[in-house]
Design a protein around this motif. Structure first.
Motif, short mmCIF file in Angstrom:
data_model
loop_
_atom_site.label_atom_id
_atom_site.label_comp_id
_atom_site.label_asym_id
_atom_site.label_seq_id
_atom_site.Cartn_x
_atom_site.Cartn_y
_atom_site.Cartn_z
N ARG A 214 0.83 -1.21 0.00
CA ARG A 214 0.00 0.00 0.00
C ARG A 214 0.87 1.26 0.00
O ARG A 214 0.60 2.21 -0.74
CB ARG A 214 -0.90 -0.04 1.24
N GLU A 219 -2.11 1.39 -3.39
CA GLU A 219 -3.27 0.49 -3.46
C GLU A 219 -3.03 -0.72 -2.59
O GLU A 219 -1.89 -1.11 -2.33
CB GLU A 219 -3.51 0.04 -4.91
N SER A 225 -1.73 -8.90 -7.93
CA SER A 225 -0.75 -7.83 -7.72
C SER A 225 0.69 -8.26 -7.93
O SER A 225 1.61 -7.48 -7.71
CB SER A 225 -0.92 -7.24 -6.31
#
Length: 417
Positions: A214, A219, A225
């Motif tokens: 993050r 994000e 990811s």
């Protein structure tokens, strides 16, 4: 003994001559054979009693084979190039059982291993963990990667390959006890991540990695990811799978999305909160106060409900889910609870009403209406196209198989189109 009749000697056959040579008779002394006689007098190779061999002779033929073929002979190499009539299979057998002057207890592979240092597949050198680790270190220095079963030949160890080394580690053999693997050995002795036995995961570490993700990307991570920052070898997809299957120390009744929703307050479409009719109506009232119109599924985000949108709410009402029953709609709910006209709940039609609207259209435009005349004067939400469709298909209280043109022509004398 074959060869049949003796040419130019009527009545003689080679079989009988060979028998006479062997047993004696017809003036012959016996104790010999046609093959022996031809070998003695004509230098013809006697296949039943081939000449004696010497180890040095066999090695000389093997050297010749290597020079010609670029590889050392084995028992399946066929005929000996430098010795017509000899085969490597027969030589190997003679070395094994001890015939033709050879000592026995040998094989072609053993002989070449001892005298020419040729690798013998049937008597491979012993392996040790230390030797394998040495080869692995060399591989890592040369390539920058640790070897796997697919890494091919072992650098600096002629004839060795990582697949066979791995098999010996797993099954045992060549001095190894078995029940191990190349991945396991490198994990234990070199700290290399073993993809088939990755380390245990903890909620604490996963949250720490998620926080780092993050901070770095802005994000929260999802299963798509990619690699985990600060955790070499880890990726978010494998972590999500571990949650799903319950492995690597994780409970199995969680998910990455659910964990982040519970521990970091991250909204997830996979973990949406339950909806109630009262809540939806409250949001609809707020929308109406703010915009002056009631919401529909195209109204976008819901005021005062971050992450919610009217399209997903309409979908939940229609399909059921998030605590709602199936087979409803946002329009139907607002019609029932707030008296908002339903866009698809058209009123019943009658020919009298249609003709009344047709007269109004004629007064305003000077023309009688048709299906392309657009909106109906004094009848909000009605169009001549929908009226023409209802007349043709039936519905809204009308019979089938009529048309706007017929109706107007019959009742008002307008020309049929």
């Amino acid at each position: 003994m074959g060869s049949g009749a003796v040419k130019d000697a009527p009545g003689e056959i080679w079989k009988n001559i060979n028998m006479s040579l062997n047993r004696g008779g017809r003036g012959l002394p016996g104790g010999t054979s046609l093959a022996q006689l031809l070998a003695w007098k004509r230098n013809v190779r006697n296949t039943t009693r081939p000449p004696n061999l010497a180890v040095e002779q066999v090695l000389k033929w093997a050297d010749h084979h290597y020079e010609k073929r670029g590889k050392w002979p084995n028992s399946s190499s066929g005929m000996v190039h430098a010795a017509p009539g000899e085969s490597w299979r027969n030589i190997n057998m003679s070395l094994h059982v001890g015939r033709r002057g050879l000592p026995g207890g040998l094989s072609l592979a053993k002989l070449l291993a001892e005298k020419r240092s040729v690798r013998n597949p049937q008597a491979l050198p012993k392996l040790t963990a230390a030797k394998i680790l040495h080869w692995a270190d060399v591989h890592h220095r040369k390539t920058g990667e640790w070897p796997t079963v697919k890494s091919g030949p072992v650098i600096g160890a002629a004839g060795e390959d990582w697949a066979s080394v791995s098999r010996c580690l797993h099954a045992g053999g060549r001095g190894l006890p078995g029940k191990s693997s190349l991945g396991k050995l490198l994990a234990e002795r070199r700290g290399v991540r073993n993809q088939k036995a990755p380390p245990m995961l903890t909620i604490h570490n996963i949250l720490k990695w998620a926080d780092a993700h993050r901070r770095k990307t802005g994000e929260w991570p999802t299963e798509n990811s990619g690699e985990v920052f600060g955790a070499p070898g880890e990726n978010w997809n494998s972590i999500a799978n571990a949650f799903y299957r319950g492995g690597r120390g994780l409970p199995g009744n969680l998910s990455l999305a659910k964990l982040l929703a519970e521990r970091r307050g991250v909204r997830s479409t996979a973990v949406l909160r339950r909806l109630t009719i009262e809540q939806i109506l409250e949001w609809a009232d707020a929308h109406h106060r703010k915009r002056g119109v009631w919401p529909n599924k195209k109204s976008g985000e819901v005021f005062g409900a971050p992450g919610e949108d009217w399209k997903s709410i309409a979908g939940a009402l229609y399909h059921g889910g998030r605590g709602l029953r199936k087979k409803s709609s946002l329009a139907k709910l607002l019609a029932e609870k707030r008296g908002v006209p339903h866009p698809k709940a058209y009123a019943k039609l009658t020919t009298k009403l249609i003709l009344q609207w047709a007269n109004a259209h004629h007064r305003n435009t000077g023309e009688w209406p048709n299906a392309n005349s657009g909106a109906v004067f004094d009848a909000p939400r009605e169009t001549w196209s929908s009226i023409a469709t209802a007349l043709y298909q039936g519905g809204r209280g009308l019979r089938k198989k009529s048309s706007l043109a017929k109706l107007v022509a019959a009742e008002r004398g307008a020309s049929r189109r």
